[in-house]
Design a protein around this motif. Structure first.
Motif, PDB file in Angstrom:
ATOM      1  N   ALA A 127      -4.190   6.916   8.740  1.00 49.66           N
ATOM      2  CA  ALA A 127      -4.161   5.948   7.643  1.00 49.66           C
ATOM      3  C   ALA A 127      -3.022   4.950   7.822  1.00 49.66           C
ATOM      4  O   ALA A 127      -3.186   3.747   7.572  1.00 49.66           O
ATOM      5  CB  ALA A 127      -4.038   6.682   6.318  1.00 49.66           C
ATOM      6  N   ASP A 181      -3.937  -3.898   9.645  1.00 52.22           N
ATOM      7  CA  ASP A 181      -4.733  -4.533   8.591  1.00 52.22           C
ATOM      8  C   ASP A 181      -3.996  -5.774   8.090  1.00 52.22           C
ATOM      9  O   ASP A 181      -2.930  -5.684   7.475  1.00 52.22           O
ATOM     10  CB  ASP A 181      -4.957  -3.546   7.446  1.00 52.22           C
ATOM     11  CG  ASP A 181      -5.904  -4.076   6.383  1.00 52.22           C
ATOM     12  OD1 ASP A 181      -6.161  -5.294   6.359  1.00 52.22           O
ATOM     13  OD2 ASP A 181      -6.371  -3.281   5.558  1.00 52.22           O
ATOM     14  N   ASP A 193      -4.983  13.384   7.565  1.00 51.06           N
ATOM     15  CA  ASP A 193      -5.428  12.012   7.770  1.00 51.06           C
ATOM     16  C   ASP A 193      -4.312  10.972   7.639  1.00 51.06           C
ATOM     17  O   ASP A 193      -4.552   9.780   7.853  1.00 51.06           O
ATOM     18  CB  ASP A 193      -6.522  11.673   6.750  1.00 51.06           C
ATOM     19  CG  ASP A 193      -7.793  12.493   6.969  1.00 51.06           C
ATOM     20  OD1 ASP A 193      -8.033  12.898   8.115  1.00 51.06           O
ATOM     21  OD2 ASP A 193      -8.518  12.739   5.982  1.00 51.06           O
ATOM     22  N   SER A 243      -1.812  -1.015  -4.016  1.00 48.71           N
ATOM     23  CA  SER A 243      -2.926  -0.077  -3.850  1.00 48.71           C
ATOM     24  C   SER A 243      -2.372   1.295  -3.508  1.00 48.71           C
ATOM     25  O   SER A 243      -1.577   1.432  -2.564  1.00 48.71           O
ATOM     26  CB  SER A 243      -3.870  -0.533  -2.731  1.00 48.71           C
ATOM     27  OG  SER A 243      -4.407  -1.810  -3.002  1.00 48.71           O
ATOM     28  N   LEU A 244      -2.781   2.298  -4.262  1.00 47.81           N
ATOM     29  CA  LEU A 244      -2.400   3.677  -3.958  1.00 47.81           C
ATOM     30  C   LEU A 244      -3.550   4.340  -3.215  1.00 47.81           C
ATOM     31  O   LEU A 244      -4.690   4.361  -3.698  1.00 47.81           O
ATOM     32  CB  LEU A 244      -2.099   4.455  -5.239  1.00 47.81           C
ATOM     33  CG  LEU A 244      -1.737   5.939  -5.045  1.00 47.81           C
ATOM     34  CD1 LEU A 244      -0.459   6.071  -4.212  1.00 47.81           C
ATOM     35  CD2 LEU A 244      -1.588   6.643  -6.389  1.00 47.81           C
ATOM     36  N   ARG A 245      -3.256   4.872  -2.040  1.00 46.47           N
ATOM     37  CA  ARG A 245      -4.272   5.549  -1.237  1.00 46.47           C
ATOM     38  C   ARG A 245      -3.881   7.015  -1.089  1.00 46.47           C
ATOM     39  O   ARG A 245      -2.871   7.337  -0.450  1.00 46.47           O
ATOM     40  CB  ARG A 245      -4.405   4.879   0.128  1.00 46.47           C
ATOM     41  CG  ARG A 245      -4.850   3.416   0.021  1.00 46.47           C
ATOM     42  CD  ARG A 245      -4.962   2.719   1.366  1.00 46.47           C
ATOM     43  NE  ARG A 245      -5.330   1.316   1.193  1.00 46.47           N
ATOM     44  CZ  ARG A 245      -5.429   0.430   2.195  1.00 46.47           C
ATOM     45  NH1 ARG A 245      -5.182   0.827   3.447  1.00 46.47           N
ATOM     46  NH2 ARG A 245      -5.772  -0.827   1.945  1.00 46.47           N
ATOM     47  N   GLU A 246      -4.663   7.878  -1.710  1.00 41.18           N
ATOM     48  CA  GLU A 246      -4.423   9.318  -1.633  1.00 41.18           C
ATOM     49  C   GLU A 246      -5.209   9.879  -0.454  1.00 41.18           C
ATOM     50  O   GLU A 246      -6.431   9.747  -0.394  1.00 41.18           O
ATOM     51  CB  GLU A 246      -4.824   9.996  -2.945  1.00 41.18           C
ATOM     52  CG  GLU A 246      -4.014   9.495  -4.132  1.00 41.18           C
ATOM     53  CD  GLU A 246      -4.298  10.260  -5.409  1.00 41.18           C
ATOM     54  OE1 GLU A 246      -4.276  11.509  -5.355  1.00 41.18           O
ATOM     55  OE2 GLU A 246      -4.532   9.617  -6.448  1.00 41.18           O
ATOM     56  N   VAL A 247      -4.485  10.469   0.485  1.00 43.16           N
ATOM     57  CA  VAL A 247      -5.101  10.997   1.704  1.00 43.16           C
ATOM     58  C   VAL A 247      -4.605  12.414   1.953  1.00 43.16           C
ATOM     59  O   VAL A 247      -3.600  12.849   1.380  1.00 43.16           O
ATOM     60  CB  VAL A 247      -4.783  10.109   2.929  1.00 43.16           C
ATOM     61  CG1 VAL A 247      -5.318   8.704   2.734  1.00 43.16           C
ATOM     62  CG2 VAL A 247      -3.278  10.060   3.183  1.00 43.16           C
ATOM     63  N   ALA A 294      -3.301   0.855   8.526  1.00 38.70           N
ATOM     64  CA  ALA A 294      -2.616  -0.142   7.688  1.00 38.70           C
ATOM     65  C   ALA A 294      -1.748  -1.071   8.531  1.00 38.70           C
ATOM     66  O   ALA A 294      -1.592  -2.255   8.208  1.00 38.70           O
ATOM     67  CB  ALA A 294      -1.775   0.558   6.627  1.00 38.70           C
ATOM     68  N   VAL A 310       0.846  -1.189   0.000  1.00 40.06           N
ATOM     69  CA  VAL A 310       0.000   0.000   0.000  1.00 40.06           C
ATOM     70  C   VAL A 310       0.882   1.240   0.000  1.00 40.06           C
ATOM     71  O   VAL A 310       1.790   1.369   0.836  1.00 40.06           O
ATOM     72  CB  VAL A 310      -0.940   0.011   1.221  1.00 40.06           C
ATOM     73  CG1 VAL A 310      -1.655   1.360   1.352  1.00 40.06           C
ATOM     74  CG2 VAL A 310      -1.968  -1.104   1.106  1.00 40.06           C
ATOM     75  N   PHE A 340       0.975   5.411   0.288  1.00 40.04           N
ATOM     76  CA  PHE A 340       0.219   6.572   0.760  1.00 40.04           C
ATOM     77  C   PHE A 340       0.764   7.844   0.124  1.00 40.04           C
ATOM     78  O   PHE A 340       1.949   8.170   0.268  1.00 40.04           O
ATOM     79  CB  PHE A 340       0.294   6.685   2.285  1.00 40.04           C
ATOM     80  CG  PHE A 340      -0.517   5.648   2.993  1.00 40.04           C
ATOM     81  CD1 PHE A 340      -1.899   5.704   3.010  1.00 40.04           C
ATOM     82  CD2 PHE A 340       0.103   4.584   3.640  1.00 40.04           C
ATOM     83  CE1 PHE A 340      -2.660   4.741   3.660  1.00 40.04           C
ATOM     84  CE2 PHE A 340      -0.645   3.625   4.298  1.00 40.04           C
ATOM     85  CZ  PHE A 340      -2.034   3.698   4.304  1.00 40.04           C
ATOM     86  N   GLN A 384       3.444   0.710  -9.058  1.00 42.48           N
ATOM     87  CA  GLN A 384       2.257  -0.081  -9.367  1.00 42.48           C
ATOM     88  C   GLN A 384       2.481  -0.958 -10.598  1.00 42.48           C
ATOM     89  O   GLN A 384       2.154  -2.149 -10.602  1.00 42.48           O
ATOM     90  CB  GLN A 384       1.054   0.827  -9.587  1.00 42.48           C
ATOM     91  CG  GLN A 384      -0.223   0.060  -9.908  1.00 42.48           C
ATOM     92  CD  GLN A 384      -1.445   0.952  -9.919  1.00 42.48           C
ATOM     93  OE1 GLN A 384      -1.364   2.161  -9.791  1.00 42.48           O
ATOM     94  NE2 GLN A 384      -2.614   0.344 -10.058  1.00 42.48           N
TER      95      GLN A 384
END
Length: 332
Positions: free
Chosen positions: A83, A90, A79, A71-75, A87, A42, A44, A60
């Motif tokens: 996040a 998780d 936050d 997985s790319l998570r834009e926050v 993770a 993941v 971030f 990726q």
């Protein structure tokens, strides 16, 4: 009328990062086959840096081509802490990478420390950084089965030097750069300083150069010390140390910086790890080997670290060592 003089071909060999990464990818692909499911990385992204987004996209693509899940998570900056902590707990997340800078201050260092050590693919948590500087190569010094994670860009540079046979495999592991004198232009805490430490811990005499001056990293005469010492070279500049070096590695993140080729020792090996071109085309007139970029190797080292974290977690009978440990002696 005499015939025109033919142009003399360059004696410099240009080595592309993809040639190095291909061999490492084979190692990674074989390792993935031993796992029950594809490792999940993941990323971030909490900034608007185009370079960070490009790095994420390259990561990726490389993950998906080689049996990994990404997985790319834009926050938002507000936050990002939550996040990362989420993770950490998780079970579907095997590795975490955070694209810095976010706050561009000590808060970024705090974020590096809250990534769980078992998911830290970048090797930036305290335990890994401590081990790297202390030349401790395993999380479990007694059984020596869990190798410590190294930061990706410094590790990529090491792998390139191994590919170029700068490392002397006749010598025992840990001493294989003995006899080499290396200049590293960049002393950032993320890349330049860790790289200088890694190279010195493997036996090289390393001159670390930045705008504040020159530091010498060495394990002492005859490699008598287990880990490197650092000596301030008062008044010394790049002009004083670069001509002494058979390897020059530069990573200044500024488009206006160019390494002065006239300082190069004849036949030196030159490696650029900056996104900018630190060496001009004239480097080929003096260097024996030139590596213009290392990005593809860095991403493979990231996957290699993710694979290692997964393999470490499968050793249920081993608990990671405490943050402070007595020095070990075995290969990284």
């Amino acid at each position: 009328m005499s015939a025109p003089t033919a142009s003399v071909p360059s004696s410099c060999k240009v080595v592309l990062a993809k040639n190095v990464s291909n061999g490492l990818l084979k190692e990674v692909q074989e390792g993935v086959k031993t796992l029950d499911k594809p490792p999940h990385l993941v990323g971030f992204l909490a900034n608007n840096d185009p370079a960070a987004l490009m790095y994420a996209q390259w990561t990726q693509k490389t993950c998906e081509e080689n049996g990994f899940k990404y997985s790319l998570r834009e926050v938002s900056r507000d936050d990002i802490e939550g996040a990362i902590l989420s993770a950490n707990t998780d079970d579907e997340v095997d590795g975490v990478i955070v694209y810095y800078p976010i706050f561009n201050n000590r808060q970024d260092q705090y974020l590096q420390q809250i990534v769980d050590v078992s998911k830290d693919v970048e090797g930036l948590s305290h335990r890994y950084i401590f081990n790297m500087y202390q030349n401790i190569r395993f999380l479990d010094p007694e059984t020596q089965r869990q190798k410590s994670i190294l930061p990706c860009t410094p590790l990529a540079t090491v792998k390139i030097l191994e590919y170029l046979n700068i490392y002397n495999t006749v010598l025992p592991s840990g001493n294989r750069l003995f006899g080499h004198t290396i200049c590293v232009v960049n002393r950032s805490e993320v890349v330049g300083r860790p790289l200088a430490a890694l190279l010195a811990n493997d036996g090289a005499c390393v001159y670390s150069v930045d705008i504040t001056g020159v530091q010498k990293f060495t394990r002492g005469e005859g490699l008598k010390k287990h880990r490197h010492d650092i000596h301030e070279m008062e008044g010394a500049t790049l002009k004083d140390v670069a001509p002494l070096c058979d390897v020059v590695i530069s990573g200044v993140p500024g488009e206006k910086y160019k390494f002065d080729t006239s300082l190069l020792r004849e036949g030196a090996v030159c490696v650029n790890f900056s996104s900018e071109k630190n060496f001009g085309p004239e480097v080929k007139e003096k260097a024996s080997i030139f590596v213009p970029s290392i990005g593809k190797v860095t991403i493979v080292c990231l996957l290699r670290n993710l694979l290692r974290l997964n393999q470490n977690r499968r050793l249920d009978d081993i608990k990671p060592a405490a943050a402070t440990e007595r020095p070990g002696t075995i290969d990284a």
